[in-house]
Design an enzyme around this catalytic site. Structure first.
Site, PDB file in Angstrom:
ATOM      1  N   CYS A  14      -2.629 -10.688   2.795  1.00  0.00           N
ATOM      2  CA  CYS A  14      -2.015  -9.554   3.481  1.00  0.00           C
ATOM      3  C   CYS A  14      -0.592  -9.369   2.983  1.00  0.00           C
ATOM      4  O   CYS A  14      -0.088 -10.145   2.167  1.00  0.00           O
ATOM      5  CB  CYS A  14      -2.010  -9.791   4.987  1.00  0.00           C
ATOM      6  SG  CYS A  14      -1.119 -11.282   5.464  1.00  0.00           S
ATOM      7  N   ASP A 416      12.760  18.639 -21.375  1.00  0.00           N
ATOM      8  CA  ASP A 416      13.218  18.641 -22.755  1.00  0.00           C
ATOM      9  C   ASP A 416      12.297  19.607 -23.521  1.00  0.00           C
ATOM     10  O   ASP A 416      11.222  19.951 -23.024  1.00  0.00           O
ATOM     11  CB  ASP A 416      13.123  17.215 -23.316  1.00  0.00           C
ATOM     12  CG  ASP A 416      13.475  17.176 -24.780  1.00  0.00           C
ATOM     13  OD1 ASP A 416      14.511  17.750 -25.149  1.00  0.00           O
ATOM     14  OD2 ASP A 416      12.701  16.571 -25.556  1.00  0.00           O
ATOM     15  N   ASP A 596      11.012  13.040 -23.673  1.00  0.00           N
ATOM     16  CA  ASP A 596      10.320  12.073 -24.516  1.00  0.00           C
ATOM     17  C   ASP A 596      11.215  11.325 -25.478  1.00  0.00           C
ATOM     18  O   ASP A 596      10.905  10.213 -25.869  1.00  0.00           O
ATOM     19  CB  ASP A 596       9.227  12.786 -25.326  1.00  0.00           C
ATOM     20  CG  ASP A 596       9.794  13.642 -26.423  1.00  0.00           C
ATOM     21  OD1 ASP A 596      10.794  14.349 -26.159  1.00  0.00           O
ATOM     22  OD2 ASP A 596       9.275  13.599 -27.553  1.00  0.00           O
ATOM     23  N   ASP A 600      16.701  11.443 -24.419  1.00  0.00           N
ATOM     24  CA  ASP A 600      16.329  11.728 -23.024  1.00  0.00           C
ATOM     25  C   ASP A 600      16.343  10.476 -22.153  1.00  0.00           C
ATOM     26  O   ASP A 600      16.210  10.573 -20.934  1.00  0.00           O
ATOM     27  CB  ASP A 600      14.912  12.341 -22.964  1.00  0.00           C
ATOM     28  CG  ASP A 600      14.852  13.694 -23.628  1.00  0.00           C
ATOM     29  OD1 ASP A 600      15.815  14.466 -23.458  1.00  0.00           O
ATOM     30  OD2 ASP A 600      13.863  13.970 -24.317  1.00  0.00           O
TER      31      ASP A 600
END
Length: 701
Positions: A14, A416, A596, A600
């Site tokens: 759990c 982009d 990409d 970036d």
């Protein structure tokens, strides 16, 4: 702190177990980080090199869990556990059905010797069934108790055992009430929920295993004397030369050293069209060589291949935590002491009130059973696992579970241009300025070059069924192009200036010339992704404001933005993208960045949530929260819609789990609930939460 060891921890049951293990390991000075993947029951520990695995296992044992190094056998253990759960579920179901039939007869008015006979028959069916079907809970509870801790199975085991003991006592004294039906029904519903959970975890693991199975078990390695020898995949190493026959999958990532063929890269990119490859082209493990044998020099093998990276990202998605998971963790952590305190208070309270030992124990057992937080513990992970599986089937990989939570809240999308809105690779403008006699010659030269424009030209010509002409004296002029001879005529493919043509320096163009003929200028463009306009329209329909931020020339960015109908900003460097994101964040906006490239990376990291295509740079892939495969942009709005559906289901699950406890616990505490009703209510809440989450199987659409 640069060593990483993975263990299998079969006792994880759990959220409280996960929190206890992670916190216990994080407190150790030589351990930097410990992360549990509950889906795979694996523990990944980042630790100092001086800390040996045996010492780590001892530390884990001190915290209260059994662990052993992960050697790839987890799938088998998972299968055995699943089979045991199914058998226990079948036994519990058979027993519950028959005992309930007898109970209905008693509730219908059976009395005296008939009632006593039915109680005896119920006990004869229920006691062996509880002993067999309760083993997963009893074993887990005993394992926890002998290590000095508790888990969710401890109160369940106590409740079932005490309910059976009360029922035996009632039967022995010819009492009116026995709770054999409650004990077996509780086990049946608990086993049903646990079997469903096991099935979903198995499906998540199957997706990873199926991906890894795409890589073949080995390859034919070419030795220095030219002979070939079969080597297993784990024996391959960078620098080796392997032979990939037509129709075979590549066993490692590499670069084509010789041969011309086409490769099906659908596994990695989602693109169904084969890609032409020749010397210098990259080949990834798991992709299929379609046409002719290739000799490939290995650049990455085994765990270093792209396909292994993708599998790791899929596994990581099952181990990450969101804000809602952390909330459930804290609630589950308080569960054991709270539920035992409540049961003890109800017993003492009813004894003080003069209810008698039998009634007080019965009420305490009902409280013990009804407060099980199974539904709360399942509320978030089961929804995330189902949603991540649905997205994976649509080619969207969730690297961080909390990303779905953040993606659902995004209200602005920044894109982009090159490689994101566009394909990021040149495509010849149609129609090509080549006649039928020139095209085979141009293809022969293009296949001999590694230049991106040459590869694009070769791919386009091959896709149109052009066969290369045989060209003699092929040679590459560095920085200029490729030339050769057909008969006594020289042919060239390369820079326009080298051929004698003028072209804009910023234009994507190459030139081709056959001696004695007319020089040809071949233009290329970076095409938009095929569904870019539809994807942008859907993103706006979801309520997000879209904008292009690119480092490209403003004219080129404006041209793309005009087609898509969105605001554009060109010549924006990494600093400029960061400034825009920070400005929007200051305004209270939650920005989704889609990019990409290397430039970036900072923006992807700084944004509230980020998505990158699978063709992104290593930096882009690392920084992004989600990746999408293939050439289409539609996975971006699909992921947004799926994330919003997931969070709706998570909130519904929390409401169901909390509402159940708010209503049920006071009723049990006041003595209005028997152990049977408690078992039905608690188990029903868990099944309801799982069933609600299963609606997300179709969330990615």
């Amino acid at each position: 702190m640069n060593a990483v060891t993975t263990f299998v921890v079969p006792d994880l049951r759990c959220a409280a177990c996960i929190g206890k293990l992670e916190r216990g390991l994080a407190a150790e000075p030589e351990i930097a980080r410990a992360r549990v993947n509950f889906t795979a029951r694996r523990l990944r520990v980042e630790h100092a090199e001086t800390l040996a695995p045996d010492a780590l296992i001892e530390t884990i044992a001190r915290i209260g869990f059994e662990a052993h190094p992960f050697l790839g056998e987890a799938e088998g253990a998972s299968g055995r556990e699943h089979r045991e759960l199914v058998k226990c579920l079948a036994v519990a179901g058979f027993a519950a059905t028959n005992v309930m039939l007898l109970s209905v007869s008693i509730w219908s008015g059976a009395d005296g010797a008939i009632r006593q006979l039915f109680h005896l028959l119920s006990g004869a069916i229920a006691l062996p069934a509880v002993a067999y079907a309760g083993r997963p809970f009893f074993r887990s509870a005993w394992s926890a108790l002998r290590r000095g801790r508790t888990n969710m199975d401890v109160p369940i085991s106590i409740g079932v055992t005490v309910a059976c003991a009360i029922s035996v006592y009632e039967t022995a004294i010819w009492g009116r009430h026995a709770y054999f039906d409650g004990a077996v029904t509780l086990l049946f519903f608990l086993l049903a929920g646990r079997t469903l959970d096991s099935m979903m975890r198995a499906k998540a693991q199957d997706a990873v295993a199926a991906l890894l199975r795409q890589a073949p078990p080995g390859a034919a390695v070419i030795g220095s004397d030219g002979t070939t020898q079969w080597r297993d995949a784990d024996e391959l190493a960078p620098g080796m030369r392997i032979l990939v026959a037509a129709g075979e999958r590549a066993a490692a990532d590499g670069v084509v050293e010789s041969g011309v063929s086409s490769v099906d890269r659908a596994l990695v990119t989602g693109e169904s069209l084969p890609e032409a490859v020749s010397a210098g082209a990259a080949v990834l493990a798991g992709t299929i060589n379609l046409d002719a044998p290739l000799i490939v020099r290995v650049t990455a093998a085994g765990e270093s291949t792209v396909i292994a990276d993708i599998a790791r990202m899929m596994e990581a998605a099952g181990g990450s935590k969101s804000r809602y998971v952390r909330l459930a963790d804290r609630a589950a952590r308080l569960y054991a002491p709270a539920v035992h305190t409540l049961a003890a208070l109800s017993f003492v309270g009813w004894m003080i009130a003069g209810a008698g030992l039998h009634q007080a124990v019965t009420i305490a057992v009902a409280v013990l059973i009804i407060t099980c937080p199974c539904a709360l513990g399942l509320a978030v992970p089961v929804a995330q696992v189902v949603a991540a599986g649905a997205l994976a089937r649509r080619g969207i990989l969730v690297k961080d579970g909390s990303a779905l939570e953040r993606l659902a809240e995004a209200d602005a999308a920044l894109f982009d241009k090159t490689g994101t809105l566009t394909l990021g690779r040149p495509v010849p403008e149609a129609p090509l300025a080549l006649d039928a006699a020139e095209a085979p010659l141009a293809l022969a030269l293009a296949q001999a070059s590694r230049h991106p424009l040459s590869r694009a030209l070769a791919g386009a010509l091959a896709a149109h069924g052009v066969e290369p002409e045989k060209v003699a004296d092929l040679r590459e002029r560095p920085g200029q192009g490729v030339e050769g001879h057909v008969g006594d005529r020289a042919i060239r493919l390369g820079r326009p200036g080298w051929i004698g043509l003028a072209a804009d320096g910023s234009a994507l163009a190459t030139a081709f010339h056959v001696e004695g003929g007319t020089p040809r200028l071949l233009r290329f463009r970076d095409a938009l992704r095929p569904d870019a306009r539809a994807a942008i329209d859907r993103i706006r329909a979801e309520g997000l404001e879209a904008m292009v931020l690119s480092g490209d020339r403003p004219e080129a960015v404006a041209e793309v933005a005009a087609v898509l109908g969105i605001e554009a900003h060109g010549a924006v460097g990494p600093d400029g993208k960061l400034e825009v994101i920070e400005r929007l964040a200051d305004e209270g906006r939650k920005v989704l960045m889609v990019g990409d490239g290397l430039n970036d990376g900072p923006a992807l990291k700084a944004a509230y949530v980020s998505i990158a295509p699978s063709s992104a740079s290593d930096v882009g892939q690392t920084a992004a929260d989600l990746l999408f495969l293939g050439e289409r942009l539609m996975p971006v709005p699909i992921a947004i819609a799926a994330a919003r559906r997931t969070m709706r289901v998570v909130r519904q699950n929390f409401a169901l789990a909390i509402g159940y406890n708010v209503l049920a616990v006071p009723l049990a505490f006041m003595g209005y609930v028997t152990p049977l009703i408690a078992a039905l209510a608690m188990s029903g809440s868990s099944v309801l939460v799982v069933a609600n989450a299963l609606r997300l199987r179709g969330a990615a659409r």
